[in-house]
Write a protein that holds these residues in place. Structure first.
Motif, mmCIF file in Angstrom:
data_model
loop_
_atom_site.group_PDB
_atom_site.id
_atom_site.type_symbol
_atom_site.label_atom_id
_atom_site.label_comp_id
_atom_site.label_asym_id
_atom_site.label_seq_id
_atom_site.Cartn_x
_atom_site.Cartn_y
_atom_site.Cartn_z
ATOM 1 N N ARG A 5 -3.280 2.220 5.769
ATOM 2 C CA ARG A 5 -4.161 1.563 4.803
ATOM 3 C C ARG A 5 -4.122 2.293 3.467
ATOM 4 N N LEU A 6 -3.980 1.506 2.413
ATOM 5 C CA LEU A 6 -4.009 2.044 1.045
ATOM 6 C C LEU A 6 -5.080 1.296 0.255
ATOM 7 N N VAL A 7 -6.034 2.044 -0.305
ATOM 8 C CA VAL A 7 -7.085 1.389 -1.095
ATOM 9 C C VAL A 7 -6.467 0.678 -2.304
ATOM 10 N N GLN A 8 -5.448 1.301 -2.869
ATOM 11 C CA GLN A 8 -4.778 0.689 -4.028
ATOM 12 C C GLN A 8 -3.493 -0.010 -3.592
ATOM 13 N N SER A 9 -3.564 -1.315 -3.394
ATOM 14 C CA SER A 9 -2.345 -2.048 -3.023
ATOM 15 C C SER A 9 -1.316 -1.982 -4.143
ATOM 16 N N ALA A 10 -1.796 -1.707 -5.363
ATOM 17 C CA ALA A 10 -0.885 -1.644 -6.524
ATOM 18 C C ALA A 10 0.226 -0.616 -6.292
ATOM 19 N N ILE A 11 -0.079 0.459 -5.567
ATOM 20 C CA ILE A 11 0.951 1.482 -5.321
ATOM 21 C C ILE A 11 2.091 0.885 -4.502
ATOM 22 N N LEU A 12 1.736 0.138 -3.457
ATOM 23 C CA LEU A 12 2.773 -0.461 -2.611
ATOM 24 C C LEU A 12 3.576 -1.511 -3.388
ATOM 25 N N LYS A 13 2.886 -2.243 -4.254
ATOM 26 C CA LYS A 13 3.587 -3.217 -5.105
ATOM 27 C C LYS A 13 4.618 -2.510 -5.979
ATOM 28 N N LYS A 14 4.204 -1.380 -6.557
ATOM 29 C CA LYS A 14 5.099 -0.629 -7.444
ATOM 30 C C LYS A 14 6.283 -0.040 -6.671
ATOM 31 N N VAL A 15 6.026 0.433 -5.459
ATOM 32 C CA VAL A 15 7.106 0.982 -4.628
ATOM 33 C C VAL A 15 8.149 -0.103 -4.362
ATOM 34 N N LEU A 16 7.654 -1.278 -4.054
ATOM 35 C CA LEU A 16 8.557 -2.390 -3.759
ATOM 36 C C LEU A 16 9.381 -2.776 -4.991
ATOM 37 N N GLU A 17 8.729 -2.812 -6.148
ATOM 38 C CA GLU A 17 9.444 -3.093 -7.403
ATOM 39 C C GLU A 17 10.547 -2.062 -7.638
ATOM 40 N N ALA A 18 10.260 -0.833 -7.197
ATOM 41 C CA ALA A 18 11.188 0.271 -7.463
ATOM 42 C C ALA A 18 12.421 0.247 -6.564
ATOM 43 N N ILE A 19 12.381 -0.515 -5.468
ATOM 44 C CA ILE A 19 13.529 -0.513 -4.556
ATOM 45 C C ILE A 19 14.241 -1.861 -4.456
ATOM 46 N N LYS A 20 13.575 -2.940 -4.855
ATOM 47 C CA LYS A 20 14.150 -4.254 -4.542
ATOM 48 C C LYS A 20 15.316 -4.656 -5.448
ATOM 49 N N ASN A 71 12.982 -7.793 5.149
ATOM 50 C CA ASN A 71 13.632 -8.429 4.017
ATOM 51 C C ASN A 71 12.728 -8.174 2.809
ATOM 52 N N LEU A 72 13.253 -7.488 1.803
ATOM 53 C CA LEU A 72 12.386 -7.045 0.698
ATOM 54 C C LEU A 72 11.971 -8.201 -0.218
ATOM 55 N N GLY A 73 12.789 -9.248 -0.266
ATOM 56 C CA GLY A 73 12.405 -10.442 -1.025
ATOM 57 C C GLY A 73 11.179 -11.096 -0.402
ATOM 58 N N ASN A 74 11.181 -11.166 0.930
ATOM 59 C CA ASN A 74 10.031 -11.764 1.620
ATOM 60 C C ASN A 74 8.798 -10.865 1.525
ATOM 61 N N MET A 75 9.036 -9.551 1.606
ATOM 62 C CA MET A 75 7.913 -8.618 1.476
ATOM 63 C C MET A 75 7.297 -8.728 0.077
ATOM 64 N N THR A 76 8.160 -8.925 -0.925
ATOM 65 C CA THR A 76 7.670 -9.098 -2.303
ATOM 66 C C THR A 76 6.799 -10.338 -2.414
ATOM 67 N N LYS A 77 7.245 -11.437 -1.763
ATOM 68 C CA LYS A 77 6.439 -12.671 -1.789
ATOM 69 C C LYS A 77 5.041 -12.401 -1.250
ATOM 70 N N ILE A 78 4.972 -11.652 -0.162
ATOM 71 C CA ILE A 78 3.672 -11.371 0.459
ATOM 72 C C ILE A 78 2.846 -10.428 -0.415
ATOM 73 N N MET A 79 3.490 -9.377 -0.945
ATOM 74 C CA MET A 79 2.732 -8.418 -1.755
ATOM 75 C C MET A 79 2.207 -9.048 -3.047
ATOM 76 N N LYS A 80 2.888 -10.109 -3.523
ATOM 77 C CA LYS A 80 2.393 -10.812 -4.714
ATOM 78 C C LYS A 80 1.081 -11.528 -4.421
ATOM 79 N N CYS A 81 0.789 -11.753 -3.138
ATOM 80 C CA CYS A 81 -0.463 -12.421 -2.762
ATOM 81 C C CYS A 81 -1.652 -11.460 -2.809
ATOM 82 N N ALA A 82 -1.385 -10.170 -2.963
ATOM 83 C CA ALA A 82 -2.464 -9.179 -3.031
ATOM 84 C C ALA A 82 -2.977 -9.081 -4.457
#
Lengths: 257, 14
Positions: A5-20, A71-82
């Motif tokens: 669990r991460l209180v700041q979902s923004a961190i996970l969003k940024k991590v994903l942006e950094a690798i995709k 699949n990082l494209g699919n993970m990105t789709k989901i993380m955009k919902c946060a």
């Protein structure tokens, strides 16, 4: 059972942006110590190494080691919902074929659950030799991003040369040439604005701009970036992720025929 | 000229 669990979902969003940019799919290896990911781009020129320590999460539990191919494209789709302010919780059962993402708004007025199918990925783990780097440069991450962007207008490659005095970035091509020199900062108010050079021996290496530009997608994660270089070995570009861990990129140099 | 190396020349498979 795995739960992180991460209180700041923004961190996970940024991590994903950094690798995709570099990877279309990747395996997240979860253990008691945290989450790790190691993967090369398709051309095997660069490698992404992500390490998120369990103690950096707001809640973390991993009873059995778990490898989750995503699949990082699919993970990105989901993380955009946060929402930017949402808390994110990732969950998976042992031997599961899905991973669950739960997003909670402040005060838990909105709770969203998403499930994503996992993939079985053939993953080749690479051993990275311990290296005493000849030059280590710490500099503002935005400055590095700016330099990579500016120099890639001139050519496909850029040379990075480091001496005690400073670090020089240069590029040349059809339209002309570009040289940017950064001196080690004498005194700065903010540590993150400093350019600091630790040099054992001067180094000059050439790299493909395209990959360096992809690495700079990690800029929002950290105010500083660290470049580690030695003659004829891959460059390491490292961004710290607060108290949570780091992302490191390795890039093979261009070498003389 | 220079050519792009790959990581397999530097890192080893585990």
């Amino acid at each position: 059972m795995f739960e992180a669990r991460l209180v700041q979902s923004a961190i996970l969003k940024k991590v994903l942006e950094a690798i995709k940019d570099l990877l279309t799919e990747a395996t997240f290896d979860c253990s008691d110590s945290g989450i790790q990911l190691q993967a090369m781009d398709n051309a095997h020129v660069s490698l992404v190494s992500l390490n998120l320590r369990s103690d950096g999460f707001d809640k973390y539990r991993c009873d059995r080691n778990l490898s989750m191919g995503m699949n990082l494209g699919n993970m990105t789709k989901i993380m955009k919902c946060a929402g930017a302010e949402d808390t994110v919780t990732m969950k998976a059962q042992d031997n599961a074929d899905v991973v669950a993402f739960m997003f909670e708004s402040k005060n838990q007025e909105k709770v969203s659950d998403y499930e994503m199918k996992l993939m079985n990925l053939d993953q080749e783990h690479l051993g990275i030799p311990e290296t005493d780097y000849s030059c280590i440069v710490k500099m503002p991450s935005q400055e590095f991003a700016r330099i990579c962007r500016d120099l890639s207008q001139f050519g496909e490659s850029m040379a990075i040369s480091c001496t005690k005095e400073g670090v020089k970035f240069s590029s040349a091509g059809d339209i002309g040439s570009a040289n940017i020199k950064l001196a080690q900062t004498a005194n700065v108010d903010a540590e993150e604005e400093a350019v600091v050079i630790e040099m054992q021996e001067p180094v000059s290496l050439t790299f493909a701009c395209r990959y360096l530009n992809s690495f700079t997608k990690a800029t929002p994660l950290s105010a500083q970036v660290q470049l580690s270089m030695s003659a004829d070995v891959p460059l390491v570009v490292e961004y710290k992720i607060g108290e949570l861990g780091h992302i490191r990129y390795y890039l093979a140099p261009k070498i003389e025929d | 000229g220079k050519h792009q190396a790959t990581l397999s020349s530097f890192f080893f498979s585990t």
